[in-house]
Design a protein around this motif. Structure first.
Motif, short mmCIF file in Angstrom:
data_model
loop_
_atom_site.label_atom_id
_atom_site.label_comp_id
_atom_site.label_asym_id
_atom_site.label_seq_id
_atom_site.Cartn_x
_atom_site.Cartn_y
_atom_site.Cartn_z
N PHE A 168 0.84 -1.45 0.29
CA PHE A 168 -0.22 0.11 0.50
C PHE A 168 0.91 1.69 -0.02
CE2 PHE A 168 -2.16 3.09 2.22
CZ PHE A 168 -3.60 3.31 1.11
N GLU A 169 0.75 2.35 -1.11
CA GLU A 169 1.19 3.30 -1.10
C GLU A 169 0.86 4.51 -0.55
OE1 GLU A 169 3.49 4.48 -4.81
OE2 GLU A 169 1.79 5.11 -5.51
N GLN A 170 0.65 4.82 0.07
CA GLN A 170 0.22 5.62 1.60
C GLN A 170 0.07 7.32 0.63
OE1 GLN A 170 2.18 6.68 5.33
NE2 GLN A 170 2.92 4.56 5.47
N ALA A 171 0.98 7.11 -0.34
CA ALA A 171 0.79 9.23 -0.71
C ALA A 171 -0.85 8.69 -1.74
CB ALA A 171 2.16 9.20 -1.14
N THR A 172 -0.54 7.80 -2.44
CA THR A 172 -1.49 7.90 -3.57
C THR A 172 -2.33 6.78 -3.65
OG1 THR A 172 0.03 5.97 -4.65
CG2 THR A 172 0.56 8.52 -5.10
N ARG A 173 -2.13 6.14 -2.48
CA ARG A 173 -3.53 4.90 -2.00
C ARG A 173 -3.68 3.95 -3.04
NH1 ARG A 173 -5.59 6.43 3.02
NH2 ARG A 173 -7.45 5.31 2.68
#
Length: 99
Positions: free
Chosen positions: A85-90
């Motif tokens: 899961f990429e936090q900044a882009t969701r």
């Protein structure tokens, strides 16, 4: 302490435009991309990123391990792929275990 593995993270184009996360420790949900024990669940993956000496657009190297004891550790081996899961882009991005 869980055994850490060398991994390569392939960030999304959107994350590259926003800038890569700074080096350091992050814990994010991850999912196996192949069927097998634990594939039906998400796991907290601890990532210790190396200093960002790579140019933008290239994968980032890290040492990774599961956060908790009761996880399918035996599946973290060379060739395993996870979605992180990429936090900044969701979004979910590819992590490849190298060792």
């Amino acid at each position: 302490m869980q055994k850490a593995h060398t991994a390569r993270t392939h960030w999304s184009d959107e994350q590259l435009r926003l800038g890569l996360p700074s080096s350091g420790r992050r814990t994010d949900p991850a999912w196996f991309t192949e069927p097998g024990p634990g594939s039906e669940e998400g796991w907290s993956l601890v990532c210790e990123f190396e200093p960002l000496s790579l140019s933008p657009g290239k994968p980032t190297m890290a040492r990774v391990s599961f956060m908790v004891e009761n996880t399918p550790h035996d599946r973290l081996r060379a060739g395993t792929r996870l979605q992180l899961f990429e936090q900044a882009t969701r979004q979910r991005v590819l992590v490849e275990i190298l060792d």
